[in-house]
Design an enzyme around this catalytic site. Sequence first.
Site: not given
Length: 432
Positions: A260, A263, A328-329, A362, A421
């Site tokens: 990670q 990245h 996220e993960h 991934d 209405h």
Amino acid sequence: MLRIVTQRTEAESEIKRICDRIYDDQMIHKEATVTEIIQTVRRKGDTALLHYTSEFDGQDFTAAELRVSGSELDAAYQQVKGGLLKAIEMAHQRIEEFHKMRVPKSWVHFGNKDVVLGKRYTPVDAAGIYIPGGKAAYPSTVLMNAVPAKVAGVKKIVMVTPPGQERTINPAILVAAQVAGVEEIYRVGGAQAIAALAYGTETIPKVDVITGPGNIYVTLAKKQVFGRVGIDSIAGPSEVLIIADASANPTYVAADMLAQAEHDQMAASILLTNDSRLANRVSEEVNRMLETHPRRMMTEKAIAHYGLIVVVDNLKTAAELSNQFAPEHLELEVEEPWQLVDLIRHAGAIFIGHSTPEVVGDYLAGPNHTLPTCGGSRYSSALGVETFLKHSSLIQYSHEALKEVSGAIALLTEAEGLPSHGDSVNLRLKDQ
């Protein structure tokens, strides 16, 4: 370099700091810049796109050259080796198979007195997918964004990606796009590309939904055009949180954390463990691997600023801290991972067991790798076919059913001060 924390209060403070890492002091300036770019593209169209591409990417070309030509697409196949092509095709097949299982079905319910209720799903007409470019190439991201759109039944998919040197686009990206069935590809990136997709230009068509990751300017642009178009999420830098016990291999855990961190310098890698020995060994392994890492400078920055090891009393506490971060993960590298699953409320994707590194998600496990970040999994989910679908409610009442509910409707319309209405019901009852 990789900090080890043992106190829960300090752990909670650090987790909050890491979760909030995208909100820096320059955010207001960046938002103002993005606003100016969007408004300029909205007014000037292709002229603005070409200007910003020259300014930010150092590439000059005409409006006619924005779209990738058929000959370039053909040439890309010649440049991609057979092994990589097969890997792209395998990933496409598995992603497609998974997303086909996620397609929601329209339904109709027939109730008493001829009341019919239901829900009907239809795809958007056009989707825009943003693929990061420049020095990196992400064919997997092409598949993860284009395949669910195709499965959802979107007829028009428009892809944008920044041009590389000499106006080129990585051939693996172009091949992945063709495998996924994308027919329109434009060499433009940044906030200006998002603006073009949201409002349309003379060359790039307007779309209904925009998906795909990008830098902070792309993210802010998606945020600003939301409402004009739909978006997948407001995504930040990548992150992984690993819960591990004494059964975990420290080398594997360290490798997953670095996977990670490589990245982006703002990527986050967090380990929660109830084993202090494992904590120390993982820290040592991370430092060892960094010494020869090909992307050492950036990866080391990510580990230094957003890397963290927390030693907890038990795995239940680890699950509580994980839910606070809403990663996220999430990797569960523990002896009995399924016992922990029920304790997890917030996570973009959960990777279960020692043989399931996040990297399989991934590329080709099937579930989408475009996931909510920075706490977004508390309220949102992975990109999928649902992102490209919208649903319409189906409602049909008979005269008898309308008469039965007319009294309640009259009371509600009177309470809200909306006489017409009420009339819309009463007039129908009087006429029959």
